[in-house]
Design a protein around this motif. Structure first.
Motif, PDB file in Angstrom:
ATOM      1  N   TYR A   1       0.929  -1.262  -0.091  1.00 61.78           N
ATOM      2  CA  TYR A   1       0.005  -0.038   0.054  1.00 61.78           C
ATOM      3  C   TYR A   1       0.880   1.214   0.036  1.00 61.78           C
ATOM      4  CZ  TYR A   1      -3.781   3.048   1.537  1.00 61.78           C
ATOM      5  OH  TYR A   1      -4.865   4.186   1.610  1.00 61.78           O
ATOM      6  N   CYS A   2       1.913   1.302   0.783  1.00 63.94           N
ATOM      7  CA  CYS A   2       2.949   2.287   0.641  1.00 63.94           C
ATOM      8  C   CYS A   2       3.376   2.779  -0.734  1.00 63.94           C
ATOM      9  CB  CYS A   2       4.017   1.988   1.714  1.00 63.94           C
ATOM     10  SG  CYS A   2       3.752   2.014   3.589  1.00 63.94           S
ATOM     11  N   CYS A   3       3.989   1.486  -1.334  1.00 64.84           N
ATOM     12  CA  CYS A   3       4.637   1.738  -2.395  1.00 64.84           C
ATOM     13  C   CYS A   3       3.694   2.184  -3.638  1.00 64.84           C
ATOM     14  CB  CYS A   3       5.370   0.152  -2.826  1.00 64.84           C
ATOM     15  SG  CYS A   3       6.739  -0.275  -1.820  1.00 64.84           S
ATOM     16  N   PHE A   4       2.452   1.763  -3.487  1.00 59.17           N
ATOM     17  CA  PHE A   4       1.424   2.084  -4.558  1.00 59.17           C
ATOM     18  C   PHE A   4       1.138   3.554  -4.484  1.00 59.17           C
ATOM     19  CE2 PHE A   4      -3.203   3.149  -4.718  1.00 59.17           C
ATOM     20  CZ  PHE A   4      -3.215   3.231  -5.677  1.00 59.17           C
ATOM     21  N   ARG A   5       0.959   3.982  -3.307  1.00 58.54           N
ATOM     22  CA  ARG A   5       0.542   5.396  -2.986  1.00 58.54           C
ATOM     23  C   ARG A   5       1.561   6.324  -3.247  1.00 58.54           C
ATOM     24  NH1 ARG A   5      -4.878   6.212  -0.038  1.00 58.54           N
ATOM     25  NH2 ARG A   5      -4.749   8.193  -1.711  1.00 58.54           N
ATOM     26  N   TYR A   6       3.102   5.894  -2.941  1.00 56.19           N
ATOM     27  CA  TYR A   6       4.194   6.970  -3.120  1.00 56.19           C
ATOM     28  C   TYR A   6       4.589   6.873  -4.622  1.00 56.19           C
ATOM     29  CZ  TYR A   6       8.376   9.485  -2.384  1.00 56.19           C
ATOM     30  OH  TYR A   6       9.304  10.483  -2.144  1.00 56.19           O
ATOM     31  N   GLU A   7       4.458   5.759  -5.505  1.00 63.04           N
ATOM     32  CA  GLU A   7       4.684   5.579  -6.716  1.00 63.04           C
ATOM     33  C   GLU A   7       3.822   6.554  -7.626  1.00 63.04           C
ATOM     34  OE1 GLU A   7       3.085   2.119  -9.088  1.00 63.04           O
ATOM     35  OE2 GLU A   7       5.333   1.751  -9.339  1.00 63.04           O
ATOM     36  N   ARG A   8       2.479   6.596  -7.171  1.00 62.15           N
ATOM     37  CA  ARG A   8       1.534   7.574  -7.841  1.00 62.15           C
ATOM     38  C   ARG A   8       1.978   9.114  -7.498  1.00 62.15           C
ATOM     39  NH1 ARG A   8      -4.834   6.212  -7.265  1.00 62.15           N
ATOM     40  NH2 ARG A   8      -4.290   6.995  -5.075  1.00 62.15           N
ATOM     41  N   PHE A   9       2.444   9.287  -6.130  1.00 61.99           N
ATOM     42  CA  PHE A   9       2.602  10.618  -5.599  1.00 61.99           C
ATOM     43  C   PHE A   9       3.630  11.019  -6.512  1.00 61.99           C
ATOM     44  CE2 PHE A   9       5.666  12.716  -2.915  1.00 61.99           C
ATOM     45  CZ  PHE A   9       4.942  14.190  -2.972  1.00 61.99           C
ATOM     46  N   GLN A  10       4.789  10.315  -6.653  1.00 62.68           N
ATOM     47  CA  GLN A  10       6.173  10.709  -7.298  1.00 62.68           C
ATOM     48  C   GLN A  10       5.726  11.187  -8.885  1.00 62.68           C
ATOM     49  OE1 GLN A  10       8.207   6.729  -7.320  1.00 62.68           O
ATOM     50  NE2 GLN A  10       9.962   7.882  -6.479  1.00 62.68           N
ATOM     51  N   LYS A  11       4.730  10.312  -9.512  1.00 60.13           N
ATOM     52  CA  LYS A  11       4.288  10.731 -10.727  1.00 60.13           C
ATOM     53  C   LYS A  11       3.653  12.089 -10.796  1.00 60.13           C
ATOM     54  CE  LYS A  11       0.912   8.582 -12.255  1.00 60.13           C
ATOM     55  NZ  LYS A  11      -0.474   9.561 -12.683  1.00 60.13           N
ATOM     56  N   ASN A  12       2.569  12.334  -9.809  1.00 60.13           N
ATOM     57  CA  ASN A  12       1.937  13.387  -9.900  1.00 60.13           C
ATOM     58  C   ASN A  12       2.450  14.720  -9.409  1.00 60.13           C
ATOM     59  OD1 ASN A  12      -0.125  11.859 -10.935  1.00 60.13           O
ATOM     60  ND2 ASN A  12      -1.102  11.408  -9.046  1.00 60.13           N
ATOM     61  N   VAL A  13       3.223  14.589  -8.449  1.00 57.22           N
ATOM     62  CA  VAL A  13       3.901  16.094  -7.944  1.00 57.22           C
ATOM     63  C   VAL A  13       4.826  16.561  -8.955  1.00 57.22           C
ATOM     64  CG1 VAL A  13       6.020  14.952  -6.756  1.00 57.22           C
ATOM     65  CG2 VAL A  13       4.740  16.999  -5.893  1.00 57.22           C
TER      66      VAL A  13
END
Length: 311
Positions: free
Chosen positions: A275-287
Motif C-alpha cells: 500500500y505504501c509503495c502504490f501510493r508513493y509511486e503515484r505521488f512521485q508521478k503526480n507531484v
C-alpha cells in the motif's frame, strides 16, 4: 491486555452478558480500524477494533464530538458506545446497506448522492472540534516513524517540499468548513430506502471542502466522465482553473499523507508495504506532473504506473 480481548471485555460489560464472544466472522472492512458485524440479543451492531498505533494518530475525544455533529445532521449510523481511551466503538448496523464501493462509485445516481451529502456537510454551518491540516498530520506521522526507527523513500523530503512550496505559491483561496476528510467510497453507505450515510469520522475536522471532493475522486478511481459529472453537480458549474489546481494538489497531498500513515502501520508490524509503495509511486508521478504540465488532467492523476522504488 490485547485489543481483541479488550473488545470482548467491553462487549460483556456493555451488554451485561459474560457469555458474549467477540465474533470476527463478519468482517465489515477498514484500514485504520477493523470493523465486524455482530448479532447481539437480536440486534446487529458494527464493532470497531482499533488498528495498531491509532491511539497516537487519532484524537478520539474530538472524533466523538464530531460524530455527534454528524448524527445531528442525520448522516451517520447511530453510535451506542464510544470509548475515548481505547477507540473501541459500537454502532447500530444499517440493515441491508451496501457501501458505494461495492455498488458502483462511478454511476450518476451515486455521484449525485455523494455530492448532495458532501454539500450538506460543508454548508451545515456546524463547528467541528478541530481543524484538519494535512501538513500537521504529516508531521505527526513522520515523528512516529522516526520514533519507530523507520526509513523514508530516498526522494521523500525533496518531493514533499516541492509539493508544499508549489501549493503555497499557487493555492490562495481556501475556506474552512466541516469536512469528513476520508471520503473513500467505502465510507458511503446506501440503505434499503435509498438514503445515503457517511460513516467513520475519525479524520474529520474543519478544512477546505475541495479536500473531500478530491478524496472521493482519487479513492473511487473515477473516469473522466464521472469526474466531470461530480464536479458539475457539486460546484454547480465547472470549477475555475484555480479550483481544479487545488483539487489536483489535494490529490497529490492525500497520496503523500496516507502513504506516511501506512508507513506507521508498516513499521508497527502490519502488512502495509504494498500500500505504501502504490501510493508513493503515484505521488512521485503526480507531484512532478502538476508542477510542469498545467494541462495535466485530474483523470491522468488517478492512473498508476509500474516502477521500482526504494527506501
Amino acid at each position: 491486555m490485547e485489543m481483541e480481548d479488550l473488545v470482548q471485555k467491553k462487549l460483556r460489560s456493555i451488554f451485561n452478558d459474560n457469555n458474549i464472544i467477540f465474533d470476527k466472522s463478519r468482517f465489515a472492512g477498514g484500514l485504520t480500524n477493523y470493523n465486524y458485524i455482530m448479532n447481539i440479543n437480536g440486534t446487529e451492531y458494527v464493532i470497531r477494533q482499533p488498528g495498531a498505533m491509532t491511539n497516537l494518530m487519532i484524537n478520539r475525544k474530538k472524533e466523538k464530538f464530531n460524530e455527534k455533529i454528524a448524527a445531528k445532521l442525520g448522516i451517520n449510523s447511530e453510535c451506542v458506545y464510544f470509548d475515548e481511551v481505547s477507540g473501541i466503538k459500537i454502532s447500530l448496523f444499517i440493515k441491508n446497506s451496501k457501501n458505494i464501493a461495492k455498488v458502483d462509485p462511478c454511476c450518476h445516481k451515486n455521484l449525485k448522492a455523494v455530492s448532495a451529502l458532501m454539500k450538506r456537510i460543508h454548508s451545515s454551518g456546524e463547528q467541528l472540534a478541530n481543524s484538519f491540516d494535512w501538513t500537521i498530520e504529516l508531521d505527526k506521522y513522520e515523528r512516529i516513524i522516526q520514533e519507530l526507527n523507520g526509513d523514508f523513500f530516498f526522494d521523500y523530503t525533496v518531493l514533499k517540499n516541492q509539493l508544499i512550496d508549489f501549493m503555497e505559491k499557487n493555492i490562495k483561496n481556501t475556506i474552512s468548513v466541516p469536512c469528513h476528510n476520508d471520503t473513500v467510497p467505502e465510507n458511503f453507505l446506501v440503505g434499503p430506502n435509498g438514503k445515503t450515510y457517511l460513516v467513520d469520522w475519525e479524520y474529520s475536522g474543519m478544512n477546505d471542502p475541495s479536500w473531500d471532493v478530491a478524496a472521493y475522486i482519487l479513492e473511487s478511481k473515477l473516469n473522466s466522465k464521472a469526474i466531470q459529472y461530480l464536479l458539475l453537480d457539486y460546484y454547480g458549474k465547472f470549477p475555475s482553473l484555480e479550483e481544479i489546481l487545488k483539487i489536483k494538489c489535494y490529490m497529490a497531498a492525500q497520496d503523500l499523507l496516507w502513504m506516511v500513515w501506512a508507513m506507521v502501520r508498516h513499521y508497527s508490524g502490519d502488512d502495509f508495504l504494498d500500500y505504501c509503495c502504490f501510493r508513493y509511486e503515484r505521488f512521485q508521478k503526480n507531484v512532478n506532473a502538476i508542477r510542469i504540465w498545467p494541462e495535466y488532467s485530474i483523470a491522468d492523476m488517478i492512473k498508476n504506473i509500474s516502477s521500482t522504488i526504494a527506501f
